[in-house]
Design a protein around this motif. Structure first.
Motif, PDB file in Angstrom:
ATOM      1  N   ALA A   5      15.792 -46.031 -10.752  1.00  0.00           N
ATOM      2  CA  ALA A   5      16.826 -46.676 -12.147  1.00  0.00           C
ATOM      3  C   ALA A   5      18.081 -46.734 -12.915  1.00  0.00           C
ATOM      4  CB  ALA A   5      16.032 -47.142 -13.694  1.00  0.00           C
ATOM      5  N   VAL A   6      18.920 -47.138 -13.156  1.00  0.00           N
ATOM      6  CA  VAL A   6      20.489 -46.529 -13.508  1.00  0.00           C
ATOM      7  C   VAL A   6      20.947 -47.423 -14.766  1.00  0.00           C
ATOM      8  CG1 VAL A   6      23.304 -46.478 -12.443  1.00  0.00           C
ATOM      9  CG2 VAL A   6      21.413 -47.420 -11.071  1.00  0.00           C
ATOM     10  N   LEU A   7      21.506 -46.517 -15.774  1.00  0.00           N
ATOM     11  CA  LEU A   7      21.696 -46.532 -16.996  1.00  0.00           C
ATOM     12  C   LEU A   7      23.297 -46.444 -17.086  1.00  0.00           C
ATOM     13  CD1 LEU A   7      20.771 -47.761 -19.700  1.00  0.00           C
ATOM     14  CD2 LEU A   7      20.434 -44.851 -19.742  1.00  0.00           C
ATOM     15  N   SER A   8      23.821 -47.720 -17.993  1.00  0.00           N
ATOM     16  CA  SER A   8      24.933 -47.371 -18.152  1.00  0.00           C
ATOM     17  C   SER A   8      25.321 -47.788 -19.528  1.00  0.00           C
ATOM     18  CB  SER A   8      25.413 -47.854 -16.704  1.00  0.00           C
ATOM     19  OG  SER A   8      27.140 -47.803 -17.104  1.00  0.00           O
ATOM     20  N   ARG A   9      26.761 -47.947 -19.948  1.00  0.00           N
ATOM     21  CA  ARG A   9      26.690 -48.153 -20.988  1.00  0.00           C
ATOM     22  C   ARG A   9      27.311 -49.496 -21.553  1.00  0.00           C
ATOM     23  NH1 ARG A   9      32.200 -45.731 -23.403  1.00  0.00           N
ATOM     24  NH2 ARG A   9      33.831 -45.358 -21.750  1.00  0.00           N
ATOM     25  N   GLY A  10      27.823 -49.412 -19.836  1.00  0.00           N
ATOM     26  CA  GLY A  10      28.352 -51.085 -19.500  1.00  0.00           C
ATOM     27  C   GLY A  10      29.626 -51.161 -20.400  1.00  0.00           C
ATOM     28  N   TYR A  11      30.552 -50.605 -20.399  1.00  0.00           N
ATOM     29  CA  TYR A  11      31.868 -50.340 -20.833  1.00  0.00           C
ATOM     30  C   TYR A  11      32.202 -51.893 -21.106  1.00  0.00           C
ATOM     31  CZ  TYR A  11      36.539 -48.581 -21.557  1.00  0.00           C
ATOM     32  OH  TYR A  11      37.516 -48.510 -22.060  1.00  0.00           O
ATOM     33  N   GLY A  37      35.959 -41.625  -9.420  1.00  0.00           N
ATOM     34  CA  GLY A  37      34.582 -41.855  -8.541  1.00  0.00           C
ATOM     35  C   GLY A  37      33.693 -42.105  -8.291  1.00  0.00           C
ATOM     36  N   LYS A  38      33.442 -41.975 -10.002  1.00  0.00           N
ATOM     37  CA  LYS A  38      31.528 -42.809 -10.330  1.00  0.00           C
ATOM     38  C   LYS A  38      30.833 -42.760  -9.578  1.00  0.00           C
ATOM     39  CE  LYS A  38      32.378 -42.356 -15.153  1.00  0.00           C
ATOM     40  NZ  LYS A  38      34.558 -42.769 -14.728  1.00  0.00           N
ATOM     41  N   THR A  39      31.603 -44.677  -9.547  1.00  0.00           N
ATOM     42  CA  THR A  39      30.323 -45.621  -9.135  1.00  0.00           C
ATOM     43  C   THR A  39      30.068 -45.391  -7.925  1.00  0.00           C
ATOM     44  OG1 THR A  39      31.754 -46.522 -10.539  1.00  0.00           O
ATOM     45  CG2 THR A  39      30.575 -47.795  -8.388  1.00  0.00           C
ATOM     46  N   PRO A  40      31.020 -45.032  -5.977  1.00  0.00           N
ATOM     47  CA  PRO A  40      30.962 -44.949  -5.432  1.00  0.00           C
ATOM     48  C   PRO A  40      29.452 -43.459  -5.138  1.00  0.00           C
ATOM     49  CG  PRO A  40      33.157 -43.773  -5.223  1.00  0.00           C
ATOM     50  CD  PRO A  40      32.703 -45.003  -6.522  1.00  0.00           C
ATOM     51  N   GLN A  41      29.882 -42.394  -6.301  1.00  0.00           N
ATOM     52  CA  GLN A  41      28.651 -41.397  -6.278  1.00  0.00           C
ATOM     53  C   GLN A  41      27.575 -41.241  -7.131  1.00  0.00           C
ATOM     54  OE1 GLN A  41      28.815 -37.664  -5.295  1.00  0.00           O
ATOM     55  NE2 GLN A  41      27.162 -38.012  -5.599  1.00  0.00           N
ATOM     56  N   ILE A  42      27.099 -42.425  -6.852  1.00  0.00           N
ATOM     57  CA  ILE A  42      26.186 -43.059  -8.449  1.00  0.00           C
ATOM     58  C   ILE A  42      25.433 -43.841  -6.963  1.00  0.00           C
ATOM     59  CG2 ILE A  42      25.065 -45.306  -9.727  1.00  0.00           C
ATOM     60  CD1 ILE A  42      25.375 -42.635 -11.382  1.00  0.00           C
ATOM     61  N   GLU A  43      26.296 -45.140  -6.601  1.00  0.00           N
ATOM     62  CA  GLU A  43      25.989 -45.579  -5.346  1.00  0.00           C
ATOM     63  C   GLU A  43      25.298 -44.439  -4.194  1.00  0.00           C
ATOM     64  OE1 GLU A  43      28.221 -48.492  -3.183  1.00  0.00           O
ATOM     65  OE2 GLU A  43      27.804 -49.554  -5.678  1.00  0.00           O
TER      66      GLU A  43
END
Length: 339
Positions: free
Chosen positions: A71-77, A52-58
């Protein structure tokens, strides 16, 4: 399955040795971590996907965006581009990844970027955006950046203390890695989780005195959104096609069954790029539906990859909700950022 786990156990021992040496070198500053003056919050897990990383980031975005430039930084899997990309309206999921595009599309007042090299990504954001706080998505093992605040997620029915290292289990590193966390959140908990069970889980996790533990659940929005229209989940009286490309759709399946929704489920791997053949198969299943609307329901993450490729496509939103002590969590995060 037990036989396979037994056969690959020696590889898990080797993997444990490699990750242990790597962490030791970072802990002793033999391998260098870069710190930043700006508040950096890393969200991640010890296991592979589905926590549940996505809802936690949101949740963090909603918590901070009113008072800070986020700002949100992801690797862009699984993206098809390389290097640093600051997400804009021309990008597709293939360009920057599904989750970063979801963040960008959903929250207008934040900046979203992707870079496999998180250190370079932060430097670029500081140059181009100048944010007040940076959220690192899925960066718990990315130790070349030393975040100021670590949030570790572990799923209620698959706690990291009950798991094994890859490839025998699903852990990316040993459970000892949990000691780096400032906050641990047990995610996807049932609504009826009682205080005694919370205490039992806390005892099993063996937290450090400095660590805080929280429990959260996933909530689904019954208001479904599509490209040109919206509808209520309760209005779905006929069979629909459900398309998922997420790590673990079990919670969604259970939710739809509880709501008495009749569906045909087409399951794809996490972060799946839908090919023309996949689209043809989905349309074929859609054509079999007896209703006039022939609704296709998908997750929000899958929607950014399927949008424009299918008709009558809707997605169901989810969000993270704490079972208790939400104010304490919010205060702890804001206290760090303000500091």
């Amino acid at each position: 399955m037990k036989l396979i786990r037994f056969l690959v156990f020696p590889f898990a021992v080797v993997y444990d040795l490699i990750t242990r040496v790597r962490n030791f070198l970072f802990d002793r500053n033999v391998l260098k971590s870069t710190s930043f003056d700006i508040p950096v919050i890393a969200v991640g897990n010890l296991s592979v996907g589905g926590t549940g990383k996505t809802p936690q980031i949101e949740y963090l975005i909603r918590l901070l965006q009113q008072d800070f430039k986020v700002a949100v930084l992801s690797r862009g899997y699984k993206r098809k581009t390389v290097g640093f990309q600051l997400v804009n309206k021309t990008h597709t999921a293939e360009d920057v990844g599904d989750e970063p595009l979801q963040f960008f599309s959903k929250y207008e007042d934040i900046h979203v970027a992707v870079d496999a090299n998180r250190t370079n990504g932060i430097h670029q954001l500081l140059t181009e955006v100048k944010p007040d706080v940076i959220l690192l998505d899925d960066a718990y093992q990315h130790r070349k950046v030393k975040a100021g605040f670590y949030i570790l997620l572990t799923k209620y029915n698959d706690l990291y203390v009950n798991d094994f290292l890859l490839p025998t289990g699903n852990l990316r590193e040993s459970r000892r890695g949990a000691k780096r966390a400032d906050v641990i959140v047990v995610t996807k908990c049932p609504n009826e989780l009682n205080e005694n069970e919370m205490k039992s889980i806390k005892k099993r996790l063996q937290l450090l005195p400095s660590q805080q533990l929280y429990f959260s659940k996933i909530e689904y929005n019954e208001h479904l959104k599509g490209t040109d229209s919206e509808l209520q989940l309760g209005d779905l009286k006929e069979e629909i096609v459900l398309v998922t490309g997420i790590a673990n759709p079990t919670s969604l399946l259970s939710y739809l069954k509880d709501k008495k929704i009749d569906f045909t489920h087409l399951k794809y791997p996490d972060h799946h790029h839908f090919s023309e053949q996949d689209i043809f198969k989905i349309k074929k299943e859609q054509s079999k539906l007896q209703s006039d609307n022939k609704i296709i329901l998908t997750t929000e993450k899958d929607y950014v990859r399927l949008k424009g490729k299918l008709e009558n496509l809707y997605y169901i939103e989810i969000h993270n909700s704490f079972l208790s002590n939400q104010e304490s969590f919010d205060l702890e995060v804001k206290k760090f950022v303000n500091k």
